[in-house]
Design an enzyme around this catalytic site. Structure first.
Site, PDB file in Angstrom:
ATOM      1  CB  SER A 135     -10.620  94.905  51.556  1.00 57.77           C
ATOM      2  OG  SER A 135     -11.135  94.444  52.772  1.00 57.77           O
ATOM      3  CG  LEU A 136      -7.598  99.635  49.344  1.00 59.16           C
ATOM      4  CD1 LEU A 136      -6.349 100.389  49.792  1.00 59.16           C
ATOM      5  CD2 LEU A 136      -8.193 100.298  48.120  1.00 59.16           C
ATOM      6  CE  LYS A 181      -3.231  97.990  53.706  1.00 55.28           C
ATOM      7  NZ  LYS A 181      -3.400  97.603  55.098  1.00 55.28           N
ATOM      8  CD  GLU A 214      -6.641 102.150  59.333  1.00 52.46           C
ATOM      9  OE1 GLU A 214      -6.326 100.977  59.604  1.00 52.46           O
ATOM     10  OE2 GLU A 214      -7.569 102.443  58.533  1.00 52.46           O
ATOM     11  CE  LYS A 258      -0.745  93.787  53.619  1.00 49.01           C
ATOM     12  NZ  LYS A 258      -1.393  94.285  54.844  1.00 49.01           N
ATOM     13  CB  CYS A 284      -2.720  55.111  59.352  1.00 47.64           C
ATOM     14  SG  CYS A 284      -3.844  55.834  58.131  1.00 47.64           S
ATOM     15  CB  CYS A 333      -5.962  51.766  57.501  1.00 46.12           C
ATOM     16  SG  CYS A 333      -4.177  52.100  57.484  1.00 46.12           S
ATOM     17  CB  CYS A 342       4.737  57.423  55.587  1.00 45.72           C
ATOM     18  SG  CYS A 342       5.700  58.710  54.781  1.00 45.72           S
TER      19      CYS A 342
END
Length: 668
Positions: free
Chosen positions: A81-82, A105, A160, A301, A393, A396, A417
């Site tokens: 890859s590049l 590209k 490509e 990119k 949770c 527990c 939470c």
């Protein structure tokens, strides 16, 4: 002249193949036999004159090959890859004083073509970079691949394979992938088409191939641009590029990128960025490679690549602060050579806005080419919060509750939470943070070891770490723990008794107090825990410090109001020795280049980790900052510098390479 002949050949091939398709497939006779024969004869003459024979030429035998499967092949020269960036400033550093080529590209699939004695002998996909799949049977179905060229030495070309935007739009509603679904983008369609077992099925999908490099052959050419020009003469339709002179301005680079973008849009080419490579082949070879990419090129990119996968489940992991952090678990997706199966989903608000549910088809990316992220849900409309969000949770089994807060730009976010401060997972996470490298740095207390010690009842608070000697017999009796491993752990614990103001403060786990904030507090209070504590008791306004906002100010005062935290703060100090700032050591940098300066570091460094570079900055009498502001004096830049470099340049901050910093620090 020869190049004009090959261009005319491609025009004739396109026309003749279109007329053949209309006649044999659509049953529509759009031109007379005389017109067809006239063009056919012209193509034959040009093929004889140039010695070039395109693989999809109608002068070849009619019919397409069908294979039972795709044979594997090993790439003797790895197709790596590049390296990638999203910042023009990174391109500027890459270019330097070298002549470079800027190239489309193309967003398709990399293909390697091998020629022996002028004949195409093998076409294969990039695959893993080390191993690909043989797709030679489909060569006749792809536009732009010569079957015969007038070059008799070995030639290996990489290019490509892609499908243009207009072709994709035309075929999207009719073509289906192996799962029976329509293709979501041109890249997926190109990939599926190239790997068809039946070349006849591949033929109607409009695949094209444009070379972007030569792996072997054309050795007389010392510049990449010359090799690409030779490929054009041999009948290839090479990837469009622009040559840039050495030391270009940032505006010249940006203008070239814009020009290539405009040409791709005009031609309907699918591109997702621009590739910059050195033109000089000897210089390129001298740059070498990493295990992931060659150093002679970099990809700019436009945006992060999106990959389609299926969400299978959502895990809820209690953090040390009690939040149940949602994590997406999805089918493996390979991004930049890494297999990705997990990504954070942040909070309830994020999940709700995307309407995520198990079995949804999602799009993922690696943001800034680093962090896995869920970008979109392609299967909305099935969201059910009651079914998805847990009521207890998972660690527990205590009741879970929803906490609301304000995030960026005042947006309200909802977080799930755990209602139990004694949740085993929360306790474990707090211990993991305490012994971590940024805090007390106790090597040997892994997550598994901490979990065992907590379950055995040997660790109830942080002070118990320094009392573990009471259980030495029991510990050395554990499976995997002998006398030597226990001694190594004891040595690490004893070393941690001598620590710094910054590490101690990070270990306390005051929300939002990390290395940067602790360094600023250490600088202001001269590394004195007593002075810091006195300031808190006296109602000190921490917003006066650089980088400290009202939230961080409130966090510090709220933490010290908790009796349990006050006890930890005082009792732990009885067991450790916090180093005082050595006046002699700090005076070493006095009068030097960096004394009194604020220095920020960005990017990957060669000679330093982030901790060691910041320690070096402090040693020189400077402040190690984390954000760029008008008060920043220097920015040290490594690879992949990011947005900090652009901000520093806009504010006129002096930018140093790592080597420049080393040179200046030695002379300071």
């Amino acid at each position: 002249m020869e190049q004009k002949s090959t261009e005319r050949m491609r025009e004739l091939i396109a026309k003749l193949n279109q007329w053949r398709h209309e006649y044999f497939v659509l049953n529509a006779h759009t031109v007379s036999d005389a017109v067809y024969d006239h063009h056919y004869d012209e193509l034959e003459r040009l093929e004889q004159q140039t010695g070039i024979l395109m693989s999809n030429s109608p002068t070849q035998t009619v019919g397409y090959e069908v294979v039972d499967g795709l044979e594997k092949t090993t790439h003797t020269i790895p197709l790596l890859s590049l390296d990638k960036t999203k910042n023009v400033s990174d391109l500027m550093r890459f270019i330097g004083s070298q002549q470079v080529l800027l190239m489309h590209k193309l967003d398709g699939l990399t293909v390697k073509l091998e020629y022996e004695n002028g004949l195409l002998t093998r076409a294969s996909t990039r695959g893993t970079g080390e191993e690909g799949e043989v797709v030679t049977h489909n060569a006749r179905a792809i536009d732009g691949i010569p079957a015969w060229i007038p070059y008799l030495e070995r030639l290996v070309v990489v290019g490509e394979a892609y499908i243009t935007k207009p072709t994709f739009e035309r075929l999207q509603d009719t073509l289906r992938d192996s799962s029976g679904n329509s293709y979501k983008n041109a890249r997926n369609m190109a990939s599926g088409s190239l790997r068809c077992y039946d070349a006849g099925a591949c033929a109607g999908r409009g695949l094209s191939l444009s070379p972007f490099g030569v792996l072997e052959g054309l050795n007389e050419d010392e510049y990449k641009s010359m090799k690409l020009a030779t490929l054009k003469q041999l009948g290839f339709s090479v990837c469009a590029f622009l040559a840039l002179i050495p030391n270009p301005t940032e505006q010249q680079v940006s203008n070239s990128i814009a020009e290539l973008q405009a040409s791709a849009e005009e031609l309907g080419l699918p591109i997702d960025g621009i590739v910059v490579t050195y033109d000089s082949i000897p210089f390129s070879l001298a740059r070498g490679r990493t295990g992931h990419h060659y150093r002679d090129g970099i990809a700019y990119k436009f945006e992060d690549d999106l990959y389609e996968t299926t969400l299978r489940s959502i895990e809820w992991n209690p953090s040390r602060f009690g939040e149940l952090s949602p994590v997406a678990i999805f089918d493996p997706a390979e991004i930049d050579g890494c297999e990705i199966t997990r990504a954070s989903l942040h909070n309830l608000t994020f999940i709700t806005e995307l309407e995520l549910m198990p079995e949804c088809c999602i799009l993922i990316s690696k943001r800034n080419m680093i962090i896995p992220h869920v970008e979109e849900n392609l299967d909305r409309g099935r969201f059910n919060a009651v079914e998805l969000f847990p009521t207890h949770c998972p660690c527990c089994d205590s009741l879970a509750y929803i906490k609301e807060g304000k995030g960026d730009k005042g947006k309200v976010t909802r977080v799930l939470c755990c209602n139990n401060p004694g949740c085993a997972n929360q306790i474990l996470r707090r211990f993991i943070h305490f012994v971590g490298k940024k805090a007390m740095d106790i090597e040997g207390l892994s997550e598994a070891t901490l979990k065992t010690f907590i379950e055995m009842g040997w660790l109830n608070d942080f002070m118990d770490i320094y009392r573990l000697g009471e259980y030495s017999f029991e510990i050395t009796s554990l499976e995997g723990f002998g006398v030597k491993s226990w001694q190594r752990l004891q040595d690490a614990i004893q070393r941690s008794r001598k620590t710094t103001f910054e590490r101690y403060l990070v270990a306390m786990d005051i929300p939002m107090i990390g290395r940067t904030a602790s360094r600023e507090l250490g600088r202001y209070f001269d590394s004195s825990l007593d002075d810091f504590e006195a300031a808190v008791i006296g109602g000190f306004d921490f917003t006066m410090l650089e980088g400290f906002g009202i939230t961080l100010h409130n966090n510090i005062h709220a933490w010290f109001k908790e009796p349990e935290n006050q006890n930890l703060w005082k009792e732990l100090q009885k067991m450790i020795d916090v180093e005082k700032k050595d006046a002699l050591a700090t005076s070493e940098g006095a009068g030097g280049t960096f004394t009194g300066c604020t220095i920020v570091v960005t990017g990957k460094l060669v000679h330093f980790t982030r901790d060691t570079i910041n320690a070096k900055i402090v040693e020189l009498g400077a402040t190690a900052g984390s954000t760029i502001s008008k008060n920043t004096h220097y920015l040290i830049c490594g690879e992949k510098a990011g947005s900090k470099l652009a901000k520093a340049q806009s504010l006129g901050v002096t930018v140093l390479t790592e080597q420049e910093f080393l040179t200046m620090s030695k002379s300071a």
